[in-house]
Design a protein around this motif. Structure first.
Motif, PDB file in Angstrom:
ATOM      1  N   ARG A 193      31.717  76.500  27.376  1.00 24.19           N
ATOM      2  CA  ARG A 193      31.269  76.199  26.206  1.00 24.19           C
ATOM      3  C   ARG A 193      31.837  75.105  25.450  1.00 24.19           C
ATOM      4  O   ARG A 193      32.969  74.695  25.669  1.00 24.19           O
ATOM      5  CB  ARG A 193      31.524  77.551  25.244  1.00 24.19           C
ATOM      6  N   PRO A 194      30.959  74.176  24.776  1.00 24.37           N
ATOM      7  CA  PRO A 194      29.558  74.396  24.162  1.00 24.37           C
ATOM      8  C   PRO A 194      28.762  73.864  25.234  1.00 24.37           C
ATOM      9  O   PRO A 194      27.338  74.137  25.047  1.00 24.37           O
ATOM     10  CB  PRO A 194      29.830  73.756  23.036  1.00 24.37           C
ATOM     11  N   ALA A 195      29.104  72.832  26.009  1.00 28.88           N
ATOM     12  CA  ALA A 195      28.207  71.949  26.835  1.00 28.88           C
ATOM     13  C   ALA A 195      26.747  72.535  27.165  1.00 28.88           C
ATOM     14  O   ALA A 195      25.751  71.861  27.007  1.00 28.88           O
ATOM     15  CB  ALA A 195      28.802  70.934  27.758  1.00 28.88           C
ATOM     16  N   PRO A 196      27.069  73.571  28.290  1.00 31.29           N
ATOM     17  CA  PRO A 196      25.794  74.187  28.631  1.00 31.29           C
ATOM     18  C   PRO A 196      24.710  74.641  27.635  1.00 31.29           C
ATOM     19  O   PRO A 196      23.288  74.600  27.944  1.00 31.29           O
ATOM     20  CB  PRO A 196      26.407  75.230  29.445  1.00 31.29           C
ATOM     21  N   PHE A 197      25.024  74.966  26.720  1.00 28.03           N
ATOM     22  CA  PHE A 197      24.179  75.648  25.669  1.00 28.03           C
ATOM     23  C   PHE A 197      23.455  74.370  24.763  1.00 28.03           C
ATOM     24  O   PHE A 197      22.613  74.895  23.875  1.00 28.03           O
ATOM     25  CB  PHE A 197      25.108  76.755  24.726  1.00 28.03           C
ATOM     26  N   LEU A 198      23.980  73.199  24.917  1.00 25.04           N
ATOM     27  CA  LEU A 198      23.322  72.316  24.205  1.00 25.04           C
ATOM     28  C   LEU A 198      22.026  71.957  24.541  1.00 25.04           C
ATOM     29  O   LEU A 198      21.091  71.585  23.809  1.00 25.04           O
ATOM     30  CB  LEU A 198      24.222  70.818  24.301  1.00 25.04           C
TER      31      LEU A 198
END
Length: 419
Positions: A166-171
């Motif tokens: 988190r958080p990169a994948p959910f951007l």
């Protein structure tokens, strides 16, 4: 107003793009969430870790049912836009969740959103294309959705490897939700009039089937016919449930099984992407193939191929063997997924088709919940591989039900001409 793929190419293509964004919202979770459960929230019981899939399955299944009814009552577009509005908070909750309960809540919203958006893109494409190329239309729809699941699962695996879970994948999910809401609100047009046009020109089957399924069915009658009474509709409903039961297993437990061998997150992401990737691309061919060859044996054969693939997963210990199994699982699912939807469209009268699609999708996505419960309980008691064997057996049995009970719902052109 006219029916057909060529006559409605612009709107059809737009809906394909919108469904790719719907698939991307699901794909953002496929690699990362099972690892979040064990590494960030330190859940040790498989049943507890799979609660997010249970929540997703129950909420999506229930929403599928009302999406069909609401699409007939209020129109397709308002339901689609509502689904995107529900999707907006999901990636934010996944990024900021302080406890596992917040992840479960995010998946309730994701299930509602997927039920509204994916159901309406299916219904709208069936509306636009008419009866002749329904399998091809469903193949394109599901290829876009699950191709996006695969690409996003792969991308999030690499993002998680480089920048953390988190958080990169959910951007990516934030971008998908914003784009999907914008396109659906501004550019998508209502298609309910196309269904009315088809209903006005509806021609009964030459073999006399469905004569009792006239255009005046209540919601309860549609539910009963689709779920239990009508042989093809009910066979499709059970096959859809079992198909998503094994998809729930693949989503929730495969990354955990792979990680137990010491495999990197990036390689787990490759395996998590292979299965929906082959599934997505394969549907470009299998949907059209069902228009030429018929539906029944593609469905039965696809279920049996899935069962074989699951057996290979249970037996495997290497990246290579698991990659082969993922490809076979994707191919089997590609044979089944658009073909089941097309068979529902074949049998259901245009006047109640949206409701029948909703009932079918209620059963199909209820498979996520059944799969999460079954796989979690069996894995906790006897291990992950035993859970995979159990689901493989159920999948083979489902193919047998189709082979015995289902009749052919779509006669190829040569057969229709001969009749």
């Amino acid at each position: 107003m006219a029916l057909g793929l060529r006559a409605n190419a612009a709107q059809f293509s737009l809906l394909v793009a919108v469904n790719a964004l719907v698939g991307g919202m699901l794909g953002q979770e496929r690699t990362v969430l099972p690892l979040l459960a064990t590494r960030t929230f330190h859940l040790t019981a498989y049943t507890a870790a799979l609660t997010y899939i249970l929540a997703f399955g129950v909420s999506k299944a229930a929403t599928n049912y009302v999406a069909g009814t609401w699409s007939d009552r209020y129109g397709r577009k308002p339901v689609l836009v509502a689904g995107w509005l529900v999707a907006v908070p999901v990636p934010l909750l996944l990024i900021w969740a302080p406890s596992w309960g917040w992840i479960v809540a995010a998946n309730v919203l994701l299930g509602v959103s997927q039920g509204l958006t994916w159901s309406t893109t299916v219904i709208m494409k069936i509306d636009l294309v008419g009866p002749a190329r329904r399998g091809f239309a469903m193949g394109l729809n599901e290829a876009a959705g699950y191709g996006a699941v695969a690409v996003t699962a792969l991308a999030t695996g690499y993002l998680a490897q480089a920048f953390g879970l988190r958080p990169a994948p959910f951007l990516l999910g934030i971008a998908f939700a914003a784009l999907g809401l914008g396109l659906s609100t501004v550019f998508v047009r209502e298609t309910r009039g196309h269904a009315r046009l088809e209903a006005a020109n509806h021609v009964a089957r030459a073999d006399g089937r469905h004569d009792h399924l006239h255009d005046e069915l209540t919601d309860a009658q549609v539910f009963t016919q689709t779920s239990f009474r009508e042989p093809a509709l009910s066979s499709a409903s059970q096959a859809g449930l079992v198909n998503n039961l094994n998809d729930g297993l693949a989503w929730g437990l495969f990354p955990v099984l792979f990680a137990a061998t010491g495999m990197s997150v990036a390689r787990i992401g490759v395996l998590a992407a292979l299965y929906p990737g082959v599934w997505g691309l394969g549907q470009l061919f299998t949907g059209a193939l069902s228009d030429r060859w018929g539906r029944k044996w593609l469905i039965a054969g696809g279920m049996w191929l899935q069962a074989l693939a699951l057996a290979l997963v249970a037996l495997g210990n290497t990246f290579t063997l698991w990659a082969v199994a993922a490809v076979l699982l994707g191919a089997g699912t590609a044979m089944v997924y658009p073909t089941l939807l097309a068979s529902i469209g074949d049998v259901a009268h245009p006047a109640w088709r949206a409701r029948s699609v909703g009932v079918y999708r209620l059963w199909r996505d209820g498979g996520f919940a059944v799969g999460a419960l079954l796989a979690g309980v069996v894995a906790d008691a006897w291990g992950v591989r035993t859970a995979v064997w159990v689901v493989a057996g159920l999948t083979a049995g489902s193919g047998l039900v189709v082979a015995v009970r289902m009749y052919e719902t779509h006669l190829p052109a040569a057969s229709r001409a001969a009749a």
